[in-house]
Motif scaffolding. Sequence first.
Motif, PDB file in Angstrom:
ATOM      1  N   SER A  88      36.910 -12.361  26.983  1.00  0.00           N
ATOM      2  CA  SER A  88      37.432 -11.650  25.811  1.00  0.00           C
ATOM      3  C   SER A  88      37.246 -10.149  26.006  1.00  0.00           C
ATOM      4  O   SER A  88      36.453  -9.703  26.828  1.00  0.00           O
ATOM      5  N   LEU A  89      38.022  -9.370  25.216  1.00  0.00           N
ATOM      6  CA  LEU A  89      38.018  -7.915  25.330  1.00  0.00           C
ATOM      7  C   LEU A  89      37.654  -7.264  24.008  1.00  0.00           C
ATOM      8  O   LEU A  89      37.910  -7.815  22.939  1.00  0.00           O
ATOM      9  N   TYR A  90      37.046  -6.058  24.112  1.00  0.00           N
ATOM     10  CA  TYR A  90      36.853  -5.234  22.927  1.00  0.00           C
ATOM     11  C   TYR A  90      38.192  -4.590  22.577  1.00  0.00           C
ATOM     12  O   TYR A  90      39.158  -4.672  23.332  1.00  0.00           O
ATOM     13  N   GLN A  91      38.241  -3.872  21.443  1.00  0.00           N
ATOM     14  CA  GLN A  91      39.480  -3.217  21.037  1.00  0.00           C
ATOM     15  C   GLN A  91      39.910  -2.137  22.024  1.00  0.00           C
ATOM     16  O   GLN A  91      41.099  -1.845  22.150  1.00  0.00           O
ATOM     17  N   ASN A  92      38.962  -1.532  22.730  1.00  0.00           N
ATOM     18  CA  ASN A  92      39.308  -0.488  23.693  1.00  0.00           C
ATOM     19  C   ASN A  92      39.610  -1.063  25.083  1.00  0.00           C
ATOM     20  O   ASN A  92      39.585  -0.343  26.068  1.00  0.00           O
ATOM     21  N   SER A  93      39.877  -2.335  25.184  1.00  0.00           N
ATOM     22  CA  SER A  93      40.265  -3.044  26.406  1.00  0.00           C
ATOM     23  C   SER A  93      39.146  -3.185  27.427  1.00  0.00           C
ATOM     24  O   SER A  93      39.402  -3.422  28.598  1.00  0.00           O
ATOM     25  N   ARG A  94      37.916  -3.027  27.014  1.00  0.00           N
ATOM     26  CA  ARG A  94      36.780  -3.290  27.898  1.00  0.00           C
ATOM     27  C   ARG A  94      36.365  -4.750  27.737  1.00  0.00           C
ATOM     28  O   ARG A  94      36.522  -5.334  26.670  1.00  0.00           O
ATOM     29  N   ALA A  95      35.806  -5.301  28.802  1.00  0.00           N
ATOM     30  CA  ALA A  95      35.383  -6.702  28.775  1.00  0.00           C
ATOM     31  C   ALA A  95      34.238  -6.893  27.792  1.00  0.00           C
ATOM     32  O   ALA A  95      33.240  -6.182  27.848  1.00  0.00           O
ATOM     33  N   LEU A 127      27.580 -11.900  27.083  1.00  0.00           N
ATOM     34  CA  LEU A 127      28.218 -10.741  26.452  1.00  0.00           C
ATOM     35  C   LEU A 127      27.978  -9.518  27.311  1.00  0.00           C
ATOM     36  O   LEU A 127      26.865  -9.269  27.769  1.00  0.00           O
ATOM     37  N   ASP A 128      29.010  -8.730  27.506  1.00  0.00           N
ATOM     38  CA  ASP A 128      28.951  -7.543  28.353  1.00  0.00           C
ATOM     39  C   ASP A 128      29.024  -6.308  27.462  1.00  0.00           C
ATOM     40  O   ASP A 128      30.095  -5.788  27.212  1.00  0.00           O
ATOM     41  N   ASN A 129      27.863  -5.855  26.993  1.00  0.00           N
ATOM     42  CA  ASN A 129      27.813  -4.688  26.115  1.00  0.00           C
ATOM     43  C   ASN A 129      27.769  -3.419  26.966  1.00  0.00           C
ATOM     44  O   ASN A 129      26.782  -3.174  27.653  1.00  0.00           O
ATOM     45  N   PRO A 130      28.805  -2.569  26.927  1.00  0.00           N
ATOM     46  CA  PRO A 130      28.829  -1.370  27.772  1.00  0.00           C
ATOM     47  C   PRO A 130      27.795  -0.323  27.355  1.00  0.00           C
ATOM     48  O   PRO A 130      27.507   0.587  28.121  1.00  0.00           O
ATOM     49  N   LEU A 131      27.203  -0.434  26.174  1.00  0.00           N
ATOM     50  CA  LEU A 131      26.222   0.550  25.714  1.00  0.00           C
ATOM     51  C   LEU A 131      24.830   0.301  26.290  1.00  0.00           C
ATOM     52  O   LEU A 131      23.975   1.185  26.241  1.00  0.00           O
ATOM     53  N   THR A 132      24.594  -0.876  26.830  1.00  0.00           N
ATOM     54  CA  THR A 132      23.282  -1.192  27.393  1.00  0.00           C
ATOM     55  C   THR A 132      23.439  -1.540  28.869  1.00  0.00           C
ATOM     56  O   THR A 132      23.237  -2.681  29.276  1.00  0.00           O
ATOM     57  N   ALA A 133      23.737  -0.555  29.695  1.00  0.00           N
ATOM     58  CA  ALA A 133      24.039  -0.781  31.115  1.00  0.00           C
ATOM     59  C   ALA A 133      22.832  -1.329  31.876  1.00  0.00           C
ATOM     60  O   ALA A 133      22.955  -2.263  32.663  1.00  0.00           O
ATOM     61  N   LEU A 134      21.642  -0.760  31.660  1.00  0.00           N
ATOM     62  CA  LEU A 134      20.468  -1.215  32.393  1.00  0.00           C
ATOM     63  C   LEU A 134      20.075  -2.631  31.978  1.00  0.00           C
ATOM     64  O   LEU A 134      19.820  -3.491  32.830  1.00  0.00           O
ATOM     65  N   ALA A 135      20.058  -2.874  30.700  1.00  0.00           N
ATOM     66  CA  ALA A 135      19.711  -4.216  30.219  1.00  0.00           C
ATOM     67  C   ALA A 135      20.735  -5.239  30.688  1.00  0.00           C
ATOM     68  O   ALA A 135      20.391  -6.389  30.968  1.00  0.00           O
ATOM     69  N   LYS A 136      21.985  -4.812  30.794  1.00  0.00           N
ATOM     70  CA  LYS A 136      23.055  -5.708  31.223  1.00  0.00           C
ATOM     71  C   LYS A 136      22.828  -6.162  32.666  1.00  0.00           C
ATOM     72  O   LYS A 136      22.989  -7.335  32.990  1.00  0.00           O
ATOM     73  N   SER A 137      22.419  -5.250  33.548  1.00  0.00           N
ATOM     74  CA  SER A 137      22.202  -5.624  34.948  1.00  0.00           C
ATOM     75  C   SER A 137      20.985  -6.538  35.088  1.00  0.00           C
ATOM     76  O   SER A 137      20.996  -7.474  35.885  1.00  0.00           O
TER      77      SER A 137
END
Length: 176
Positions: A88-95, A127-137
């Motif tokens: 799924s995508l966010y409204q700004n077309s990010r995953a 979930l791929d939250n772009p605001l938490t890059a370090l936690a995401k990795s």
Amino acid sequence: MRFTSVFKISFILAFSTMLSACGFHLRGEYSVPEELSTLSFTSYDEYSPLARAVRSQLLLNKVNLVAPAETVPNLYLIGESIEERTLSLYQNSRAAEKELTYVVNYRVTVPDLGSKDFKTRVNRNYLDNPLTALAKSVEREVIEDEMRKQAASQMMRQMGRLRAEYENEDQPSANQ
């Protein structure tokens, strides 16, 4: 008061006896066929996290690991891969949500029966939250490690069915 404690103890003993008599096994406990109780284990990378996970599962299932020889069954890890796709995508077309698929290819060779290739697949969503890059990795590393352990566990279940796989292969099919 004393009567109820004696009743509880006898109920627990009777219940545990019934469970063990019906063949109940705890989750994560698989019986590897007797032919594979002694096994050699080889891998494309002996020190990879997957090889360590498979080795620990083999030891957990009381498999005696020995050096490779022609008379000893062998489990060979051929390779592993991780595929990623966007769900799924966010409204700004990010995953927003991604699916990871972890695939392990391996071969089991049994003397006098031949070799058979297997594949196991594990899927996970996150979930791929772009605001938490370090936690995401870090989260992705944890998910991949869990997927490796689950794949190793699935390999033990598949090896438990190995005898039936070889027996089905030896029988002629009905349409021939």
